[in-house]
Design an enzyme around this catalytic site. Sequence first.
Site, PDB file in Angstrom:
ATOM      1  N   SER A  26       0.856  -1.197   0.000  1.00 30.56           N
ATOM      2  CA  SER A  26       0.000   0.000   0.000  1.00 30.56           C
ATOM      3  C   SER A  26       0.886   1.238   0.000  1.00 30.56           C
ATOM      4  O   SER A  26       1.999   1.220   0.552  1.00 30.56           O
ATOM      5  CB  SER A  26      -0.868   0.014   1.258  1.00 30.56           C
ATOM      6  OG  SER A  26      -1.532   1.256   1.377  1.00 30.56           O
ATOM      7  N   TYR A  38      -1.462  -0.357  10.578  1.00 31.91           N
ATOM      8  CA  TYR A  38      -1.615  -0.885   9.213  1.00 31.91           C
ATOM      9  C   TYR A  38      -0.446  -0.418   8.328  1.00 31.91           C
ATOM     10  O   TYR A  38       0.178  -1.230   7.626  1.00 31.91           O
ATOM     11  CB  TYR A  38      -2.952  -0.407   8.633  1.00 31.91           C
ATOM     12  CG  TYR A  38      -3.134  -0.664   7.158  1.00 31.91           C
ATOM     13  CD1 TYR A  38      -3.382  -1.951   6.682  1.00 31.91           C
ATOM     14  CD2 TYR A  38      -3.063   0.377   6.232  1.00 31.91           C
ATOM     15  CE1 TYR A  38      -3.552  -2.186   5.321  1.00 31.91           C
ATOM     16  CE2 TYR A  38      -3.236   0.150   4.883  1.00 31.91           C
ATOM     17  CZ  TYR A  38      -3.484  -1.132   4.427  1.00 31.91           C
ATOM     18  OH  TYR A  38      -3.644  -1.372   3.080  1.00 31.91           O
TER      19      TYR A  38
END
Length: 262
Positions: free
Chosen positions: A147, A160
Site C-alpha cells: 500500500s 496498518y
Amino acid sequence: MNKESATTTPSSLLSGLRALITGGSQGIGRAIAESFSQAGASIAIAALRDHFLDDAGEALKCKTIGLDLSDLADTERAVKDAVTALGGLDILVNNAAVVTPSAPVETTEADELQLLLDVNLRGTFWAMRSAYPHLKQRRGCVLNVSSMAGVTGQARHAAYAMTKGGINALTRSAAADWGSDGIRVNALCPIAAWTPALRQWADEQPNPAEIASYLNRLPALGYCPETNEIAPVAVFLCSDAARFVTGHIMHVSGGAEVGYRL
Ligand SMILES: NC(=O)c1ccc[n+]([C@@H]2O[C@H](COP(=O)([O-])OP(=O)(O)OC[C@H]3O[C@@H](n4cnc5c(N)ncnc54)[C@H](O)[C@@H]3O)[C@@H](O)[C@H]2O)c1
C-alpha cells in the site's frame, strides 16, 4: 489513453503459468484473479472461509482454498493444496490483508495490533517461505500487494501502515536473497481503489459524497480507481515482460505522492 483501454489485459501474458492469489475472494484480489485468468494463468484463490470465497470460486471456475493467514500451519497447508491442485506454482500473489482499525498509535488496542502483525506481516512472510521451494523449481515470482500507506505513512492508520512498510522491506530483502534462484519479488502499492467493501463503507457514512470527493482528490490524476485499473499492473509484474524487474515497489497511486499539492 482512456480508462476503458487501460483496463484491458493482454490475453497471453501469463499463459501456461500457475498462480496462487491470497485474498482472491474479494476486492483487489478478486480483480487480480480475474485478470490473471484472462491473461491465461491457471489460478487458485485462498481466503477466509466465507461466502465471498465460494462466490468467487464459482464465478472464476477455479480452485478455492479456505485459509487463515494468522495460522502458520494453515498457511503452509494452503500453499501445499494450491501446488497440488495446480500441479506446481509459478506465481504467489500475497494480497490478503487486514485493513482495520483506523486509529492513531495512542488508541490502537493490543489485540488489533496483534492481528495486523499476524496476518499482514507474519502471514505474508510464511506464505513466501512455504512457496519458496516450489517457486525455485519454476524460477517463479512473488507479488506482494502492499500500500502507499507503507511508503508515505497514513494518518490514523499507524499499525496498518507499519505492516505495509514491513512488506516493502520484506519484498526488497527476499528479492536480494532469491535473485540467484531466478525468483523475482516485487510489491504493488495502491493508494486506494473502489472495492465493494470500500463502496459499502462509504455509503454507510453520514456524508458519502464527501468521502468520494476526498478519495478522488488524492491522486494527481483526479480520481479514485476501480479495482480493474490495479489488476493489470499485477499481471505485468508477474509476466515475462517484467523479467528483469525485481525488488521493485511499484506505486499505483495516480501520482498521489508527487509535488506539494493541496
Ligand atoms: N482497497 C484499497 O483501497 C486498498 C488500498 C491500498 C492497499 N490495499 C491492499 O490491497 C489488498 C486487498 O485489499 P482489499 O481492499 O481488496 O481487501 P478486501 O477487504 O476487499 O479483501 C480482503 C481479502 O483478504 C482476505 N483475508 C483477510 N483476512 C485474512 C486472513 N486472516 N486469512 C486469509 N485471508 C484473509 C479476505 O478473505 C479477502 O479475500 C490488501 O493487501 C490491502 O492492504 C487496498
